[in-house]
Write a protein that holds these residues in place. Structure first.
Motif, PDB file in Angstrom:
ATOM      1  N   THR A 147     114.852  -3.399 -18.021  1.00  0.00           N
ATOM      2  CA  THR A 147     115.375  -4.256 -19.086  1.00  0.00           C
ATOM      3  C   THR A 147     115.043  -3.658 -20.448  1.00  0.00           C
ATOM      4  OG1 THR A 147     113.328  -5.539 -19.127  1.00  0.00           O
ATOM      5  CG2 THR A 147     115.083  -6.323 -17.662  1.00  0.00           C
ATOM      6  N   GLN A 148     115.699  -4.174 -21.475  1.00  0.00           N
ATOM      7  CA  GLN A 148     115.467  -3.695 -22.833  1.00  0.00           C
ATOM      8  C   GLN A 148     114.034  -3.957 -23.270  1.00  0.00           C
ATOM      9  OE1 GLN A 148     117.871  -2.011 -24.924  1.00  0.00           O
ATOM     10  NE2 GLN A 148     115.879  -1.510 -25.799  1.00  0.00           N
ATOM     11  N   ILE A 149     113.503  -5.134 -22.912  1.00  0.00           N
ATOM     12  CA  ILE A 149     112.130  -5.436 -23.325  1.00  0.00           C
ATOM     13  C   ILE A 149     111.137  -4.546 -22.589  1.00  0.00           C
ATOM     14  CG2 ILE A 149     111.790  -7.304 -21.640  1.00  0.00           C
ATOM     15  CD1 ILE A 149     110.197  -8.764 -23.854  1.00  0.00           C
ATOM     16  N   GLY A 150     111.422  -4.251 -21.324  1.00  0.00           N
ATOM     17  CA  GLY A 150     110.558  -3.324 -20.593  1.00  0.00           C
ATOM     18  C   GLY A 150     110.595  -1.932 -21.186  1.00  0.00           C
ATOM     19  N   ASP A 151     111.775  -1.521 -21.617  1.00  0.00           N
ATOM     20  CA  ASP A 151     111.942  -0.237 -22.300  1.00  0.00           C
ATOM     21  C   ASP A 151     111.123  -0.221 -23.593  1.00  0.00           C
ATOM     22  OD1 ASP A 151     112.842   2.107 -23.460  1.00  0.00           O
ATOM     23  OD2 ASP A 151     114.936   1.517 -23.565  1.00  0.00           O
ATOM     24  N   ASN A 152     111.243  -1.268 -24.365  1.00  0.00           N
ATOM     25  CA  ASN A 152     110.580  -1.317 -25.676  1.00  0.00           C
ATOM     26  C   ASN A 152     109.057  -1.287 -25.565  1.00  0.00           C
ATOM     27  OD1 ASN A 152     113.080  -1.436 -26.900  1.00  0.00           O
ATOM     28  ND2 ASN A 152     113.055  -3.656 -27.156  1.00  0.00           N
ATOM     29  N   ILE A 153     108.509  -2.135 -24.684  1.00  0.00           N
ATOM     30  CA  ILE A 153     107.046  -2.224 -24.647  1.00  0.00           C
ATOM     31  C   ILE A 153     106.410  -0.988 -24.010  1.00  0.00           C
ATOM     32  CG2 ILE A 153     107.042  -4.742 -24.700  1.00  0.00           C
ATOM     33  CD1 ILE A 153     106.453  -4.816 -21.787  1.00  0.00           C
ATOM     34  N   SER A 154     107.090  -0.367 -23.048  1.00  0.00           N
ATOM     35  CA  SER A 154     106.512   0.824 -22.422  1.00  0.00           C
ATOM     36  C   SER A 154     106.596   2.041 -23.332  1.00  0.00           C
ATOM     37  CB  SER A 154     107.191   1.114 -21.081  1.00  0.00           C
ATOM     38  OG  SER A 154     108.582   1.314 -21.239  1.00  0.00           O
ATOM     39  N   GLN A 155     107.450   1.984 -24.350  1.00  0.00           N
ATOM     40  CA  GLN A 155     107.509   3.070 -25.340  1.00  0.00           C
ATOM     41  C   GLN A 155     106.181   3.238 -26.057  1.00  0.00           C
ATOM     42  OE1 GLN A 155     109.472   5.403 -26.487  1.00  0.00           O
ATOM     43  NE2 GLN A 155     111.521   4.980 -25.704  1.00  0.00           N
ATOM     44  N   SER A 156     105.370   2.172 -26.076  1.00  0.00           N
ATOM     45  CA  SER A 156     104.098   2.231 -26.806  1.00  0.00           C
ATOM     46  C   SER A 156     103.110   3.213 -26.179  1.00  0.00           C
ATOM     47  CB  SER A 156     103.465   0.839 -26.882  1.00  0.00           C
ATOM     48  OG  SER A 156     103.218   0.320 -25.584  1.00  0.00           O
ATOM     49  N   TYR A 157     103.383   3.686 -24.953  1.00  0.00           N
ATOM     50  CA  TYR A 157     102.542   4.718 -24.345  1.00  0.00           C
ATOM     51  C   TYR A 157     102.949   6.121 -24.806  1.00  0.00           C
ATOM     52  CZ  TYR A 157     100.230   1.443 -21.244  1.00  0.00           C
ATOM     53  OH  TYR A 157      99.459   0.408 -20.754  1.00  0.00           O
TER      54      TYR A 157
END
Length: 274
Positions: free
Chosen positions: A149-159
């Motif tokens: 999902t888009q939110i999963g994409d966004n938050i995992s970018q923080s790594y």
């Protein structure tokens, strides 16, 4: 006539018993609250991925006559029924997508388990035939970011990019490669997603390492083993050149978690070169 009635009674009785056994998972499907714990044991599969791997779920016809396999399947169904879409959404909200705490250090090679077989298409070649992801991973240290999902994409970018420490590791280099793995949920969402491929290509740097794969090719219970069943969050794997999972993370990264991940990548990159 007597024999026919006996067989009929046996058949009816057996069918009722069989049906009752497989209704049990539905009756016992009350969801249990998700507990966020630190990973200790290695995550992954015992067999290495290869092009002939097909992950199956459920019982075949002969398994229905095997008591042990039937009981095992009933237990599996209890887990599956208890984790509906609403359960996953509720869990995501309660944990902010942090499904577990990463291990204190990376898992040793001799104890580590394997990343699954997946086939799909990189963003650079969505019109060609499907390819095997393990061919891209083999022989290289990979940081694999997994999301649906888009939110999963966004938050995992923080790594990969962390504003708080002002560091960007989102580009592949000679030490490691970044793989973005988008698991497409279902046919309808895949159709809508493909309509926006042009925009995705314009905002994505490395099309060769952005993969589109069908999520359904990894059955529910395999996803449970890999700890990636919550569709709303994002996950990150560090996979070594032998396709073994050496480290894993979920949700968004704090500055400390960001630094911990890249210490692991640095250590494993030296191991790879040794």
């Amino acid at each position: 006539m007597y024999l026919y009635r006996s067989v009929a009674r046996f058949s009816t009785s057996s069918s009722s018993h069989f049906f009752a056994r497989f209704m049990k998972p539905i009756m016992n499907a009350a969801p249990k609250e998700h507990i966020v714990e630190q990973l200790l044991k290695p995550v992954g599969l015992r067999s290495p991925p290869n092009p002939n791997t097909v992950y199956t779920e459920g019982n075949n016809l002969m398994d229905l006559f095997d008591g042990d396999k039937t009981e095992e399947r009933i237990k599996e169904l209890e887990i599956e029924f208890s984790k509906s879409g609403m359960y996953e959404m509720s869990t995501f909200k309660k944990t902010n997508g942090k499904m577990f705490i990463s291990p204190a250090s990376y898992w040793k090679s001799e104890k580590a388990l394997y990343f699954p077989h997946l086939h799909g298409k990189p963003l650079s070649d969505t019109k060609g035939s499907e390819k095997n992801l393990e061919d891209q991973l083999k022989g290289k240290l990979s940081v694999v970011r997994v999301f649906s999902t888009q939110i999963g994409d966004n938050i995992s970018q923080s790594y990969l990019q962390n504003d708080e420490v002002n560091v960007d590791h989102s580009d592949s280099n000679e030490k490691y490669q970044i793989i973005n793995l988008h698991l497409l949920e279902n046919k309808l969402k895949t159709w809508f997603f493909k309509l926006s491929l042009g925009k995705l290509r314009s905002t994505t740097k490395d099309h060769d390492r952005y993969w589109l794969c069908d999520r359904a090719q990894i059955p529910f219970l395999i996803r449970e083993k890999l700890l990636i069943n919550n569709v709303y969050t994002g996950f990150l794997f560090v996979v070594d050149r032998n396709l073994k999972i050496r480290y894993m993370a979920s949700g968004a990264a704090s500055p400390e978690e960001f630094k911990a991940l890249w210490r692991v990548v640095d250590s494993l990159s030296r191991e790879t070169r040794a």
